[in-house]
Enzyme design. Structure first.
Site, PDB file in Angstrom:
ATOM      1  N   ARG A 171      35.461 -35.080 -55.466  1.00  0.00           N
ATOM      2  CA  ARG A 171      35.357 -36.520 -54.946  1.00  0.00           C
ATOM      3  C   ARG A 171      34.191 -36.322 -53.703  1.00  0.00           C
ATOM      4  O   ARG A 171      34.630 -35.744 -52.793  1.00  0.00           O
ATOM      5  CB  ARG A 171      36.573 -37.022 -54.608  1.00  0.00           C
ATOM      6  CG  ARG A 171      36.569 -38.446 -53.710  1.00  0.00           C
ATOM      7  CD  ARG A 171      37.685 -39.017 -53.858  1.00  0.00           C
ATOM      8  NE  ARG A 171      37.836 -39.805 -54.879  1.00  0.00           N
ATOM      9  CZ  ARG A 171      38.915 -40.861 -55.049  1.00  0.00           C
ATOM     10  NH1 ARG A 171      39.440 -41.095 -54.090  1.00  0.00           N
ATOM     11  NH2 ARG A 171      38.927 -41.352 -56.091  1.00  0.00           N
ATOM     12  N   HIS A 215      32.422 -43.938 -60.753  1.00  0.00           N
ATOM     13  CA  HIS A 215      33.651 -43.358 -60.951  1.00  0.00           C
ATOM     14  C   HIS A 215      33.917 -43.209 -62.399  1.00  0.00           C
ATOM     15  O   HIS A 215      34.971 -44.212 -62.922  1.00  0.00           O
ATOM     16  CB  HIS A 215      34.681 -44.383 -60.179  1.00  0.00           C
ATOM     17  CG  HIS A 215      36.062 -43.627 -59.981  1.00  0.00           C
ATOM     18  ND1 HIS A 215      36.574 -42.556 -60.170  1.00  0.00           N
ATOM     19  CD2 HIS A 215      37.186 -44.197 -59.183  1.00  0.00           C
ATOM     20  CE1 HIS A 215      37.650 -42.342 -59.900  1.00  0.00           C
ATOM     21  NE2 HIS A 215      38.128 -43.297 -58.890  1.00  0.00           N
ATOM     22  N   GLN A 218      38.108 -42.990 -63.717  1.00  0.00           N
ATOM     23  CA  GLN A 218      38.630 -44.238 -63.556  1.00  0.00           C
ATOM     24  C   GLN A 218      38.143 -45.076 -64.625  1.00  0.00           C
ATOM     25  O   GLN A 218      39.054 -45.796 -65.270  1.00  0.00           O
ATOM     26  CB  GLN A 218      38.468 -45.107 -62.334  1.00  0.00           C
ATOM     27  CG  GLN A 218      39.009 -46.466 -62.174  1.00  0.00           C
ATOM     28  CD  GLN A 218      40.378 -46.206 -61.923  1.00  0.00           C
ATOM     29  OE1 GLN A 218      40.901 -45.568 -61.008  1.00  0.00           O
ATOM     30  NE2 GLN A 218      41.331 -46.850 -62.767  1.00  0.00           N
ATOM     31  N   ASP A 271      37.981 -54.588 -57.485  1.00  0.00           N
ATOM     32  CA  ASP A 271      37.975 -53.545 -56.603  1.00  0.00           C
ATOM     33  C   ASP A 271      37.784 -53.837 -55.021  1.00  0.00           C
ATOM     34  O   ASP A 271      37.304 -55.232 -54.769  1.00  0.00           O
ATOM     35  CB  ASP A 271      36.605 -52.359 -57.228  1.00  0.00           C
ATOM     36  CG  ASP A 271      36.800 -51.017 -56.365  1.00  0.00           C
ATOM     37  OD1 ASP A 271      37.912 -50.990 -55.729  1.00  0.00           O
ATOM     38  OD2 ASP A 271      35.703 -50.616 -56.252  1.00  0.00           O
ATOM     39  N   CYS A 308      41.456 -50.925 -60.121  1.00  0.00           N
ATOM     40  CA  CYS A 308      41.615 -49.413 -60.031  1.00  0.00           C
ATOM     41  C   CYS A 308      42.410 -48.961 -58.754  1.00  0.00           C
ATOM     42  O   CYS A 308      42.857 -47.946 -58.902  1.00  0.00           O
ATOM     43  CB  CYS A 308      40.112 -48.807 -59.820  1.00  0.00           C
ATOM     44  SG  CYS A 308      39.178 -49.656 -58.313  1.00  0.00           S
ATOM     45  N   ARG A 338      45.140 -42.809 -65.821  1.00  0.00           N
ATOM     46  CA  ARG A 338      44.538 -41.798 -65.070  1.00  0.00           C
ATOM     47  C   ARG A 338      44.708 -40.504 -65.683  1.00  0.00           C
ATOM     48  O   ARG A 338      44.087 -39.512 -65.993  1.00  0.00           O
ATOM     49  CB  ARG A 338      44.437 -41.836 -63.801  1.00  0.00           C
ATOM     50  CG  ARG A 338      43.747 -43.094 -63.144  1.00  0.00           C
ATOM     51  CD  ARG A 338      42.107 -43.021 -63.113  1.00  0.00           C
ATOM     52  NE  ARG A 338      41.744 -41.977 -62.460  1.00  0.00           N
ATOM     53  CZ  ARG A 338      41.310 -41.660 -61.211  1.00  0.00           C
ATOM     54  NH1 ARG A 338      41.456 -42.691 -60.394  1.00  0.00           N
ATOM     55  NH2 ARG A 338      40.680 -40.572 -60.651  1.00  0.00           N
TER      56      ARG A 338
HETATM   57  N1   CP Z   1      41.470 -45.416 -58.246  1.00  0.00           N
HETATM   58  C1   CP Z   1      41.521 -44.312 -57.580  1.00  0.00           C
HETATM   59  O1   CP Z   1      40.654 -43.510 -57.587  1.00  0.00           O
HETATM   60  O2   CP Z   1      42.311 -43.934 -56.509  1.00  0.00           O
HETATM   61  P1   CP Z   1      42.292 -42.876 -55.471  1.00  0.00           P
HETATM   62  O3   CP Z   1      41.294 -43.294 -54.565  1.00  0.00           O
HETATM   63  O4   CP Z   1      43.830 -43.057 -54.793  1.00  0.00           O
HETATM   64  O5   CP Z   1      42.180 -41.831 -55.982  1.00  0.00           O
HETATM   65  N1  NVA Z   2      34.913 -48.591 -54.709  1.00  0.00           N
HETATM   66  C1  NVA Z   2      36.043 -47.786 -54.239  1.00  0.00           C
HETATM   67  C2  NVA Z   2      36.857 -47.300 -55.534  1.00  0.00           C
HETATM   68  C3  NVA Z   2      38.180 -46.630 -54.898  1.00  0.00           C
HETATM   69  C4  NVA Z   2      39.032 -46.053 -56.189  1.00  0.00           C
HETATM   70  C5  NVA Z   2      35.842 -46.704 -53.334  1.00  0.00           C
HETATM   71  O1  NVA Z   2      34.761 -46.090 -53.610  1.00  0.00           O
HETATM   72  O2  NVA Z   2      36.164 -46.467 -52.333  1.00  0.00           O
END
Ligand code: CP
Ligand code: NVA
Length: 313
Positions: A108, A135, A138, A230, A270, A298
């Site tokens: 990430r 993502h 997701q 989101d 999400c 997930r």
């Molecule tokens: N939806 C999602 O990726 O959640 P987190 O940021 O908690 O991993």
């Molecule tokens: N768009 C959000 C998604 C979180 C799961 C971010 O990148 O923070």
């Protein structure tokens, strides 16, 4: 027809073909059923997953770690302070060294180029656990959730309301590859990336999906089968949160928006949610809200991806 995904990366949703996306969804359904039967098989026995994080996480971290343990493997959590990605050594060296120790790397990151570089230099599959651009994990869970609720993806009117961000991008690719019509609706100036729009439309031409971007909320939401939103300020955009709140407020998903959609429209988010901003609490608790199924999925979707890339089948 089954396709072989061994050794592949999942950095962008478009890394998979339509057939490969369906194989992932079907595998996820099988693994989910097996889990509910109490019959998790050790398909990742002896395998180790490195989980590299530059940003915080609840779902991604815990679902990957729990998924590995349910399938007989092991996961190592590497916090932003452990590796200090981008600060202590090159991404190239990190990828080479990590892949000498582990069988899958999930990362990430902020810049999408970092996860692209990890995949370029890693000797094992790399999975994008969220970047500023995409993502994909997701969205695999989201497609599984929509398929469970509607029993099809082709022809579904999927409406995403909010920022043209990483979620929007992977959803556009996901819809385009599965024949789902995707409308991204948000304020002017916050549209999705134009390259992603153009490319997803090319995929859509093969499946019959329509991919649109608009600022007209009432037109977008009418006839929607799925309403998705989101956060307005993603991780890394905290400084813009107050300004964005004012700009995005007309795009809040609430009872008025749900009135425009089909009666049985599924609500998705999400998570994490900022209640009272992009969505109100009550909308997430409607009978047709699937936000927590989506979060659970997930686990099953990622287990499928890990098994397909690096497991026994
Ligand atoms: N939806 C999602 O990726 O959640 P987190 O940021 O908690 O991993
Ligand atoms: N768009 C959000 C998604 C979180 C799961 C971010 O990148 O923070």
């Amino acid at each position: 027809m089954a396709v072989n995904l061994k050794g592949r990366n999942f950095v962008s949703f478009k890394d998979f073909s339509t057939e490969e996306v369906w194989q992932s969804i079907k595998t996820a359904e099988e693994l989910k059923l097996a889990h509910y039967r109490g019959d998790d098989r050790p398909l990742l026995a002896g395998k180790t997953l490195a989980m590299v994080f530059q940003k915080p996480s609840l779902r991604t971290r815990v679902s990957f770690e729990s998924g590995m343990s349910r399938l007989g493997g092991h996961a190592i959590y590497l916090s932003p302070n452990d590796i200090k990605l981008g600060q202590r050594e090159t991404t190239e060296d990190i990828a080479i060294v990590l892949s000498r120790y582990v069988d899958i790397i999930m990362a990430r990151v902020f810049g999408h180029d970092i996860v692209v570089d990890l995949a370029k230099y890693s000797g094992c599959p790399v999975i994008n656990g969220l970047s500023d651009l995409e993502h994909p994990c997701q969205v695999m869970a989201d497609l599984l959730t929509i398929y469970e609720k509607k029993r099809r993806l082709e022809g579904i009117n999927f409406v995403y309301i909010g920022d043209g961000n990483n979620m929007a991008h992977s959803l556009m690719y996901g819809g385009a590859l599965t024949g789902m019509n995707v409308t991204i609706c948000g304020p002017e100036g916050y549209e999705p990336n134009s390259d992603v729009l153009e490319e997803s439309r090319k995929f859509a031409a093969q499946t019959g999906a329509k991919i649109e971007a608009t600022s007209d909320l009432s037109q977008a939401a009418s006839d929607a089968d799925v309403i998705y939103t989101d956060v307005w300020a993603s991780m890394g955009q905290e400084d813009e949160a107050a300004a964005r709140k004012k700009i995005f407020m007309p795009y809040q998903v609430n009872a008025n928006v749900m009135k425009l959609a089909k009666n049985d429209a599924t609500v998705l988010h999400c998570l994490p949610a900022h209640y009272g901003e992009e969505i109100d609490y009550d909308t997430t608790r409607l009978p047709n809200s699937a936000v927590f199924d989506q979060a659970e999925n997930r686990l099953h979707a990622q287990n499928a991806i890990m098994v397909l890339l690096a497991g026994k089948q």
